[in-house]
Scaffold this motif. Structure first.
Motif, PDB file in Angstrom:
ATOM      1  N   ILE A 127       0.935  -1.253  -0.042  1.00 13.83           N
ATOM      2  CA  ILE A 127       0.129  -0.040  -0.187  1.00 13.83           C
ATOM      3  C   ILE A 127       0.812   1.480   0.161  1.00 13.83           C
ATOM      4  CG2 ILE A 127      -1.868   1.219   1.395  1.00 13.83           C
ATOM      5  CD1 ILE A 127      -2.672  -1.463   2.252  1.00 13.83           C
ATOM      6  N   LEU A 128       1.763   1.235   0.833  1.00 11.37           N
ATOM      7  CA  LEU A 128       2.677   2.586   1.009  1.00 11.37           C
ATOM      8  C   LEU A 128       3.332   2.794  -0.654  1.00 11.37           C
ATOM      9  CD1 LEU A 128       3.792   4.403   2.932  1.00 11.37           C
ATOM     10  CD2 LEU A 128       5.686   2.847   3.430  1.00 11.37           C
ATOM     11  N   ARG A 129       3.595   2.006  -1.197  1.00  9.06           N
ATOM     12  CA  ARG A 129       4.433   2.435  -2.506  1.00  9.06           C
ATOM     13  C   ARG A 129       3.623   3.286  -3.383  1.00  9.06           C
ATOM     14  NH1 ARG A 129       4.057  -3.209  -5.790  1.00  9.06           N
ATOM     15  NH2 ARG A 129       1.746  -3.499  -5.991  1.00  9.06           N
ATOM     16  N   TRP A 130       2.047   3.010  -3.302  1.00 12.36           N
ATOM     17  CA  TRP A 130       1.281   4.074  -3.977  1.00 12.36           C
ATOM     18  C   TRP A 130       1.238   5.354  -3.221  1.00 12.36           C
ATOM     19  CZ3 TRP A 130      -0.062   2.088  -8.378  1.00 12.36           C
ATOM     20  CH2 TRP A 130      -0.044   0.516  -8.531  1.00 12.36           C
ATOM     21  N   PHE A 131       1.376   5.581  -2.195  1.00 16.22           N
ATOM     22  CA  PHE A 131       1.575   6.834  -1.585  1.00 16.22           C
ATOM     23  C   PHE A 131       2.899   7.415  -1.918  1.00 16.22           C
ATOM     24  CE2 PHE A 131      -1.770   5.094   1.142  1.00 16.22           C
ATOM     25  CZ  PHE A 131      -2.387   6.266   1.602  1.00 16.22           C
ATOM     26  N   MET A 132       3.907   6.672  -1.934  1.00 20.19           N
ATOM     27  CA  MET A 132       5.277   7.183  -2.656  1.00 20.19           C
ATOM     28  C   MET A 132       5.005   7.698  -4.162  1.00 20.19           C
ATOM     29  SD  MET A 132       8.118   4.887  -0.628  1.00 20.19           S
ATOM     30  CE  MET A 132       7.283   3.326  -0.877  1.00 20.19           C
ATOM     31  N   LEU A 133       4.463   6.886  -4.749  1.00 22.18           N
ATOM     32  CA  LEU A 133       4.167   7.210  -6.274  1.00 22.18           C
ATOM     33  C   LEU A 133       3.307   8.491  -6.314  1.00 22.18           C
ATOM     34  CD1 LEU A 133       4.655   6.483  -9.063  1.00 22.18           C
ATOM     35  CD2 LEU A 133       2.635   5.035  -8.936  1.00 22.18           C
ATOM     36  N   LEU A 134       2.234   8.455  -5.447  1.00 22.60           N
ATOM     37  CA  LEU A 134       1.776   9.646  -5.675  1.00 22.60           C
ATOM     38  C   LEU A 134       2.277  10.943  -5.186  1.00 22.60           C
ATOM     39  CD1 LEU A 134      -1.338  10.681  -6.321  1.00 22.60           C
ATOM     40  CD2 LEU A 134      -2.018  10.207  -3.825  1.00 22.60           C
ATOM     41  N   THR A 135       2.924  10.738  -4.043  1.00 26.74           N
ATOM     42  CA  THR A 135       3.888  12.129  -3.945  1.00 26.74           C
ATOM     43  C   THR A 135       4.731  12.446  -4.827  1.00 26.74           C
ATOM     44  OG1 THR A 135       3.752  11.121  -1.295  1.00 26.74           O
ATOM     45  CG2 THR A 135       5.636  13.042  -2.101  1.00 26.74           C
ATOM     46  N   ILE A 136       5.454  11.328  -5.510  1.00 21.84           N
ATOM     47  CA  ILE A 136       6.273  11.784  -6.841  1.00 21.84           C
ATOM     48  C   ILE A 136       5.632  12.585  -7.896  1.00 21.84           C
ATOM     49  CG2 ILE A 136       7.762  10.792  -8.578  1.00 21.84           C
ATOM     50  CD1 ILE A 136       8.263   8.558  -6.652  1.00 21.84           C
ATOM     51  N   ILE A 137       4.495  12.126  -8.292  1.00 22.08           N
ATOM     52  CA  ILE A 137       3.706  12.579  -9.154  1.00 22.08           C
ATOM     53  C   ILE A 137       3.138  14.038  -8.932  1.00 22.08           C
ATOM     54  CG2 ILE A 137       1.535  12.136 -10.539  1.00 22.08           C
ATOM     55  CD1 ILE A 137       1.806   9.219 -10.450  1.00 22.08           C
ATOM     56  N   GLY A 138       2.850  14.053  -7.721  1.00 24.57           N
ATOM     57  CA  GLY A 138       2.184  15.648  -7.466  1.00 24.57           C
ATOM     58  C   GLY A 138       3.371  16.615  -7.427  1.00 24.57           C
ATOM     59  N   THR A 139       4.501  16.081  -6.667  1.00 23.28           N
ATOM     60  CA  THR A 139       5.473  17.199  -6.777  1.00 23.28           C
ATOM     61  C   THR A 139       6.015  17.267  -7.966  1.00 23.28           C
ATOM     62  OG1 THR A 139       6.134  16.024  -4.673  1.00 23.28           O
ATOM     63  CG2 THR A 139       7.667  17.390  -5.818  1.00 23.28           C
ATOM     64  N   VAL A 140       6.019  16.513  -8.832  1.00 25.02           N
ATOM     65  CA  VAL A 140       6.627  16.759 -10.296  1.00 25.02           C
ATOM     66  C   VAL A 140       5.724  17.592 -10.939  1.00 25.02           C
ATOM     67  CG1 VAL A 140       7.416  15.870 -12.543  1.00 25.02           C
ATOM     68  CG2 VAL A 140       8.024  14.807 -10.398  1.00 25.02           C
ATOM     69  N   THR A 141       4.421  17.434 -10.850  1.00 23.21           N
ATOM     70  CA  THR A 141       3.218  17.790 -11.516  1.00 23.21           C
ATOM     71  C   THR A 141       3.476  19.611 -10.961  1.00 23.21           C
ATOM     72  OG1 THR A 141       1.972  16.250 -11.770  1.00 23.21           O
ATOM     73  CG2 THR A 141       0.856  18.191 -11.964  1.00 23.21           C
ATOM     74  N   LEU A 142       3.623  19.581  -9.695  1.00 21.35           N
ATOM     75  CA  LEU A 142       3.610  21.341  -9.263  1.00 21.35           C
ATOM     76  C   LEU A 142       4.775  21.952  -9.792  1.00 21.35           C
ATOM     77  CD1 LEU A 142       2.369  20.932  -5.550  1.00 21.35           C
ATOM     78  CD2 LEU A 142       1.135  21.684  -7.709  1.00 21.35           C
ATOM     79  N   ALA A 143       5.826  21.256  -9.924  1.00 21.20           N
ATOM     80  CA  ALA A 143       7.259  21.690 -10.328  1.00 21.20           C
ATOM     81  C   ALA A 143       7.057  22.179 -12.001  1.00 21.20           C
ATOM     82  CB  ALA A 143       8.254  20.858 -10.102  1.00 21.20           C
ATOM     83  N   TYR A 144       6.463  21.216 -12.686  1.00 23.07           N
ATOM     84  CA  TYR A 144       6.031  21.381 -14.078  1.00 23.07           C
ATOM     85  C   TYR A 144       5.504  22.687 -14.342  1.00 23.07           C
ATOM     86  CZ  TYR A 144       4.455  20.522 -18.993  1.00 23.07           C
ATOM     87  OH  TYR A 144       4.366  20.912 -20.233  1.00 23.07           O
ATOM     88  N   LEU A 145       4.346  22.706 -13.274  1.00 26.73           N
ATOM     89  CA  LEU A 145       3.478  23.827 -13.672  1.00 26.73           C
ATOM     90  C   LEU A 145       4.086  25.223 -13.182  1.00 26.73           C
ATOM     91  CD1 LEU A 145       0.048  22.353 -12.215  1.00 26.73           C
ATOM     92  CD2 LEU A 145       0.620  22.925 -14.597  1.00 26.73           C
ATOM     93  N   ALA A 146       5.055  25.101 -12.311  1.00 26.47           N
ATOM     94  CA  ALA A 146       5.687  26.270 -11.861  1.00 26.47           C
ATOM     95  C   ALA A 146       6.740  26.526 -13.129  1.00 26.47           C
ATOM     96  CB  ALA A 146       6.543  26.086 -10.714  1.00 26.47           C
ATOM     97  N   ALA A 147       7.582  25.527 -13.906  1.00 26.73           N
ATOM     98  CA  ALA A 147       8.229  25.874 -14.649  1.00 26.73           C
ATOM     99  C   ALA A 147       7.428  26.655 -16.084  1.00 26.73           C
ATOM    100  CB  ALA A 147       9.070  24.703 -15.177  1.00 26.73           C
ATOM    101  N   ALA A 148       6.220  26.038 -16.071  1.00 29.78           N
ATOM    102  CA  ALA A 148       5.453  26.908 -17.163  1.00 29.78           C
ATOM    103  C   ALA A 148       4.825  27.977 -16.904  1.00 29.78           C
ATOM    104  CB  ALA A 148       4.316  25.686 -17.771  1.00 29.78           C
ATOM    105  N   GLY A 149       4.929  28.582 -15.686  1.00 27.38           N
ATOM    106  CA  GLY A 149       4.499  29.617 -15.333  1.00 27.38           C
ATOM    107  C   GLY A 149       2.684  29.637 -15.124  1.00 27.38           C
ATOM    108  N   ARG A 150       2.482  28.641 -14.643  1.00 28.33           N
ATOM    109  CA  ARG A 150       0.986  28.373 -14.570  1.00 28.33           C
ATOM    110  C   ARG A 150       0.797  27.948 -12.968  1.00 28.33           C
ATOM    111  NH1 ARG A 150      -0.363  24.030 -18.779  1.00 28.33           N
ATOM    112  NH2 ARG A 150      -2.454  23.939 -17.714  1.00 28.33           N
ATOM    113  N   LYS A 151      -0.444  28.188 -12.645  1.00 22.35           N
ATOM    114  CA  LYS A 151      -0.745  27.805 -11.113  1.00 22.35           C
ATOM    115  C   LYS A 151      -2.072  27.090 -11.241  1.00 22.35           C
ATOM    116  CE  LYS A 151       1.772  31.231  -8.643  1.00 22.35           C
ATOM    117  NZ  LYS A 151       1.366  32.500  -7.750  1.00 22.35           N
ATOM    118  N   LEU A 152      -2.372  26.070 -10.110  1.00 25.57           N
ATOM    119  CA  LEU A 152      -3.605  25.448 -10.086  1.00 25.57           C
ATOM    120  C   LEU A 152      -4.348  26.378  -9.194  1.00 25.57           C
ATOM    121  CD1 LEU A 152      -2.591  21.898  -9.278  1.00 25.57           C
ATOM    122  CD2 LEU A 152      -3.472  22.601 -11.463  1.00 25.57           C
TER     123      LEU A 152
END
Length: 198
Positions: A58-83
């Motif tokens: 189960i814990l692996r899915w939390f780690m994967l979700l953390t990775i995806i969420g962090t990378v998504t926020l970083a990508y949006l910041a690089a693109a100059g966009r905000k959620l």
């Protein structure tokens, strides 16, 4: 896209997420140890190892979700966009990575996945734990940079939950329209009957 726009805490979190991805899939986390491990080595067989992905269910899915969420926020910041969300995305990232770090610390330090007398923790698990802590610290710093505190995040969550639970206000009933005044038709003028010829 300009990756230099990823600054401060979000940059720290993104670095931690990338490292966590590497350690999760490409490093050994657990192996057979103790007496059983010694017997395996004496038999001349290499001890089986598992990485972080296969070592957790189960814990692996939390780690994967953390990775995806962090990378998504970083990508949006690089693109100059905000959620635009009801709750600050960095607050969600901090909470998710913090809970994941606590659970992983329990698994690595206190209770390995499997019998403690048989399973030995390898370097990958410790590196993964350091990486998820790095994500949590970076998320917290990014949250502070946005001027969001834990109490603010709690208020945002309460407002979002109360907004979901309240039924939509019914549209006020419109006043009944007054009946239109009857239109009087002009009376038909009757012409006198024509006199019959004598």
């Amino acid at each position: 896209m300009d990756f230099r726009q990823i600054r401060g805490g979000l940059r720290i979190a993104a670095i931690g997420a990338v490292l966590l991805f590497i350690f999760l899939f490409f490093f050994d986390w657990y192996t057979i140890g103790g007496t059983l491990g010694a017997l395996v080595e004496r038999a001349g067989v290499s001890k089986p190892t598992v990485n972080g992905w296969h070592g957790h269910s189960i814990l692996r899915w939390f780690m994967l979700l953390t990775i995806i969420g962090t990378v998504t926020l970083a990508y949006l910041a690089a693109a100059g966009r905000k959620l635009s969300m009801a709750v600050s995305p960095t607050a969600i990232l901090t909470a998710l990575s913090g809970v994941t770090a606590i659970c992983l610390a329990y698994r690595v330090i206190i209770n390995n996945p499997g019998p403690d007398s048989v399973i030995t923790t390898k370097i990958g698990a410790w590196l993964g734990l350091i990486s998820i802590i790095t994500v949590a610290v970076g998320g917290f710093l990014a949250m502070r940079e946005e001027g969001v505190s834990f109490s603010d995040a709690g208020d945002q969550v309460r407002d979002a939950m109360s907004g979901m639970s309240k039924p939509e206000a019914a549209a006020p009933a419109s006043a009944p329209a007054e009946p239109a005044a009857p239109v009087e038709e002009p009376a038909a003028t009757e012409e006198p009957p024509a006199a019959s010829p004598a």
